[in-house]
Write a protein that holds these residues in place. Sequence first.
Motif, PDB file in Angstrom:
ATOM      1  N   LEU A 164       0.817  -1.217   0.000  1.00 23.44           N
ATOM      2  CA  LEU A 164       0.000   0.000   0.000  1.00 23.44           C
ATOM      3  C   LEU A 164       0.850   1.267   0.000  1.00 23.44           C
ATOM      4  O   LEU A 164       0.348   2.356  -0.287  1.00 23.44           O
ATOM      5  N   GLY A 165       2.132   1.129   0.362  1.00 23.03           N
ATOM      6  CA  GLY A 165       3.008   2.293   0.384  1.00 23.03           C
ATOM      7  C   GLY A 165       2.786   3.197   1.581  1.00 23.03           C
ATOM      8  O   GLY A 165       3.196   4.363   1.573  1.00 23.03           O
ATOM      9  N   ARG A 166       2.162   2.680   2.645  1.00 28.95           N
ATOM     10  CA  ARG A 166       1.875   3.442   3.860  1.00 28.95           C
ATOM     11  C   ARG A 166       1.495   2.445   4.947  1.00 28.95           C
ATOM     12  O   ARG A 166       1.217   1.271   4.658  1.00 28.95           O
ATOM     13  N   PRO A 167       1.477   2.897   6.209  1.00 28.12           N
ATOM     14  CA  PRO A 167       1.074   1.977   7.284  1.00 28.12           C
ATOM     15  C   PRO A 167      -0.340   1.431   7.055  1.00 28.12           C
ATOM     16  O   PRO A 167      -1.251   2.185   6.701  1.00 28.12           O
ATOM     17  N   ALA A 168      -0.493   0.139   7.235  1.00 33.48           N
ATOM     18  CA  ALA A 168      -1.794  -0.492   7.013  1.00 33.48           C
ATOM     19  C   ALA A 168      -2.758  -0.158   8.144  1.00 33.48           C
ATOM     20  O   ALA A 168      -2.393  -0.179   9.324  1.00 33.48           O
ATOM     21  N   ARG A 169      -3.976   0.166   7.790  1.00 37.68           N
ATOM     22  CA  ARG A 169      -5.012   0.428   8.782  1.00 37.68           C
ATOM     23  C   ARG A 169      -5.512  -0.888   9.384  1.00 37.68           C
ATOM     24  O   ARG A 169      -5.376  -1.954   8.790  1.00 37.68           O
ATOM     25  N   TRP A 170      -6.151  -0.781  10.544  1.00 41.77           N
ATOM     26  CA  TRP A 170      -6.687  -1.971  11.208  1.00 41.77           C
ATOM     27  C   TRP A 170      -7.694  -2.664  10.303  1.00 41.77           C
ATOM     28  O   TRP A 170      -7.696  -3.891  10.200  1.00 41.77           O
ATOM     29  N   SER A 171      -8.552  -1.899   9.644  1.00 44.98           N
ATOM     30  CA  SER A 171      -9.580  -2.482   8.781  1.00 44.98           C
ATOM     31  C   SER A 171      -8.961  -3.217   7.601  1.00 44.98           C
ATOM     32  O   SER A 171      -9.474  -4.250   7.161  1.00 44.98           O
ATOM     33  N   GLU A 172      -7.853  -2.710   7.089  1.00 43.50           N
ATOM     34  CA  GLU A 172      -7.180  -3.357   5.959  1.00 43.50           C
ATOM     35  C   GLU A 172      -6.515  -4.649   6.402  1.00 43.50           C
ATOM     36  O   GLU A 172      -6.532  -5.651   5.665  1.00 43.50           O
ATOM     37  N   ARG A 173      -5.941  -4.658   7.582  1.00 37.00           N
ATOM     38  CA  ARG A 173      -5.354  -5.883   8.123  1.00 37.00           C
ATOM     39  C   ARG A 173      -6.446  -6.934   8.334  1.00 37.00           C
ATOM     40  O   ARG A 173      -6.257  -8.116   8.043  1.00 37.00           O
ATOM     41  N   TYR A 174      -7.589  -6.486   8.836  1.00 36.27           N
ATOM     42  CA  TYR A 174      -8.709  -7.399   9.083  1.00 36.27           C
ATOM     43  C   TYR A 174      -9.185  -8.025   7.777  1.00 36.27           C
ATOM     44  O   TYR A 174      -9.378  -9.248   7.690  1.00 36.27           O
ATOM     45  N   ARG A 175      -9.368  -7.192   6.755  1.00 36.95           N
ATOM     46  CA  ARG A 175      -9.882  -7.719   5.477  1.00 36.95           C
ATOM     47  C   ARG A 175      -8.888  -8.671   4.827  1.00 36.95           C
ATOM     48  O   ARG A 175      -9.292  -9.633   4.159  1.00 36.95           O
ATOM     49  N   HIS A 176      -7.586  -8.426   5.003  1.00 38.42           N
ATOM     50  CA  HIS A 176      -6.580  -9.323   4.439  1.00 38.42           C
ATOM     51  C   HIS A 176      -6.700 -10.724   5.045  1.00 38.42           C
ATOM     52  O   HIS A 176      -6.760 -11.736   4.330  1.00 38.42           O
ATOM     53  N   ILE A 177      -6.772 -10.779   6.375  1.00 35.97           N
ATOM     54  CA  ILE A 177      -6.871 -12.076   7.046  1.00 35.97           C
ATOM     55  C   ILE A 177      -8.224 -12.730   6.774  1.00 35.97           C
ATOM     56  O   ILE A 177      -8.327 -13.946   6.595  1.00 35.97           O
ATOM     57  N   HIS A 178      -9.282 -11.918   6.715  1.00 34.41           N
ATOM     58  CA  HIS A 178     -10.607 -12.473   6.426  1.00 34.41           C
ATOM     59  C   HIS A 178     -10.644 -13.071   5.023  1.00 34.41           C
ATOM     60  O   HIS A 178     -11.281 -14.120   4.798  1.00 34.41           O
ATOM     61  N   HIS A 179      -9.969 -12.438   4.065  1.00 30.68           N
ATOM     62  CA  HIS A 179      -9.875 -12.980   2.712  1.00 30.68           C
ATOM     63  C   HIS A 179      -9.247 -14.375   2.743  1.00 30.68           C
ATOM     64  O   HIS A 179      -9.725 -15.303   2.076  1.00 30.68           O
ATOM     65  N   PHE A 180      -8.174 -14.501   3.517  1.00 36.63           N
ATOM     66  CA  PHE A 180      -7.498 -15.793   3.622  1.00 36.63           C
ATOM     67  C   PHE A 180      -8.427 -16.836   4.242  1.00 36.63           C
ATOM     68  O   PHE A 180      -8.552 -17.955   3.733  1.00 36.63           O
ATOM     69  N   ALA A 181      -9.089 -16.469   5.340  1.00 35.61           N
ATOM     70  CA  ALA A 181     -10.003 -17.401   6.002  1.00 35.61           C
ATOM     71  C   ALA A 181     -11.127 -17.827   5.063  1.00 35.61           C
ATOM     72  O   ALA A 181     -11.541 -18.993   5.050  1.00 35.61           O
ATOM     73  N   ALA A 182     -11.613 -16.897   4.244  1.00 37.31           N
ATOM     74  CA  ALA A 182     -12.695 -17.210   3.310  1.00 37.31           C
ATOM     75  C   ALA A 182     -12.245 -18.233   2.269  1.00 37.31           C
ATOM     76  O   ALA A 182     -12.998 -19.148   1.918  1.00 37.31           O
ATOM     77  N   THR A 183     -11.017 -18.096   1.773  1.00 36.49           N
ATOM     78  CA  THR A 183     -10.533 -19.050   0.766  1.00 36.49           C
ATOM     79  C   THR A 183     -10.303 -20.424   1.391  1.00 36.49           C
ATOM     80  O   THR A 183     -10.490 -21.448   0.723  1.00 36.49           O
ATOM     81  N   VAL A 184      -9.896 -20.457   2.662  1.00 36.45           N
ATOM     82  CA  VAL A 184      -9.726 -21.743   3.341  1.00 36.45           C
ATOM     83  C   VAL A 184     -11.078 -22.435   3.477  1.00 36.45           C
ATOM     84  O   VAL A 184     -11.207 -23.642   3.224  1.00 36.45           O
ATOM     85  N   LEU A 185     -12.095 -21.686   3.875  1.00 39.42           N
ATOM     86  CA  LEU A 185     -13.445 -22.270   3.968  1.00 39.42           C
ATOM     87  C   LEU A 185     -13.914 -22.767   2.603  1.00 39.42           C
ATOM     88  O   LEU A 185     -14.473 -23.871   2.486  1.00 39.42           O
ATOM     89  N   ASP A 186     -13.668 -21.980   1.576  1.00 38.52           N
ATOM     90  CA  ASP A 186     -14.126 -22.361   0.235  1.00 38.52           C
ATOM     91  C   ASP A 186     -13.425 -23.604  -0.292  1.00 38.52           C
ATOM     92  O   ASP A 186     -13.939 -24.271  -1.204  1.00 38.52           O
ATOM     93  N   ARG A 187     -12.251 -23.911   0.284  1.00 41.71           N
ATOM     94  CA  ARG A 187     -11.576 -25.149  -0.128  1.00 41.71           C
ATOM     95  C   ARG A 187     -12.490 -26.349   0.080  1.00 41.71           C
ATOM     96  O   ARG A 187     -12.483 -27.300  -0.714  1.00 41.71           O
ATOM     97  N   VAL A 188     -13.250 -26.341   1.172  1.00 43.57           N
ATOM     98  CA  VAL A 188     -14.142 -27.459   1.463  1.00 43.57           C
ATOM     99  C   VAL A 188     -15.121 -27.656   0.312  1.00 43.57           C
ATOM    100  O   VAL A 188     -15.304 -28.770  -0.201  1.00 43.57           O
ATOM    101  N   TYR A 189     -15.734 -26.568  -0.128  1.00 48.79           N
ATOM    102  CA  TYR A 189     -16.746 -26.657  -1.179  1.00 48.79           C
ATOM    103  C   TYR A 189     -16.123 -26.949  -2.542  1.00 48.79           C
ATOM    104  O   TYR A 189     -16.686 -27.716  -3.336  1.00 48.79           O
TER     105      TYR A 189
END
Length: 331
Positions: A72-97
């Motif tokens: 991002l070229g700047r310090p990451a906001r809390w919301s951006e960190r949250y969405r990054h990890i949530h994206h990862f968790a979502a793809t892990v869940l989708d692996r099942v399907y």
Amino acid sequence: MSAAPEAAVSADAAWATQAERSNAAMLRVMRWIAVTLGRRVSRLVLHPITLYFMVFGGAAARASTGYLTRVLGRPARWSERYRHIHHFAATVLDRVYLLRGNLHLFEVEVVGAEHLDAVLAGGRGAFLVGGHLGSFEALRALGQQRRGLRVAMLMYEHNARLLTTTLRAIAPDAVQKVIGLGRMESMLELRDWLDDGGVAGLLADRTLQGPGTADSASGRSRTHWIPFLGQPAAFSDGAFRLAALLRRPVVFMAGLYLGGGRYQLRFAPLADFSSVAANGRDAAVGEAVRRYARVLEQHCRETPRNWFNFFDFWAGSPGPQDPDDARSETP
């Protein structure tokens, strides 16, 4: 040309032997939640999981923050960190399907399929090289659309056993071809798979070394220090040396998660080693790994939440002012 720092080589070697950890019991619980409750309800569970990871994730959570700051070229906001990890968790869940073949739950767009089609038309198979970017399992959607597409995953024997355990935990009936590397006979199995028109998929943003994985003449791959998101990072060329040794074309592949139930499969040509002579192999491999790093960076900047390499990818970097491709051989 400068030598890579010893610390970086040690870190590179450590990733070569580090297991892709799995917890079969937890995966069975996730499978039960996903199958019993359905995807819509199961996705609600991702929020507490994401918060837990952000608080107790340790080095992995810090690596996520460091990566986001770079891309991002700047310090990451809390919301951006949250969405990054949530994206990862979502793809892990989708692996099942995805592994269970529930592809009707997803909308998958394909971009650049003509590049893969052109390579497969040659009749000698292809290497699909990706990274810890998005979901490789999304490729199964394309495989179902094109019944003749046969994909095998390449990985070390130990990781292959862990993958088998994972599959049994989340999708007991899933059929996935895995070729375990680290044995000389792996090369013969891989060659036969490709000669029969199969596709071999592997991730090139981790070290790939050992017998049957790189240049069998030297038994070594090389680490290339290449600018990546503003600072040189270590990229192993083992995946490309393997393709060069077998004289095969290489296509970049990424299954990008776009949120909700949307994925986008992208393909782009990387290299064609079909006619590269032995004395030109090093130069061709070097150019291929540099192109791979550029394409990977392009995708990270375009869809930053899809990068799931949760460790310090720049550990031991020689610094932003060093040559863009300082190589060192790693035994």
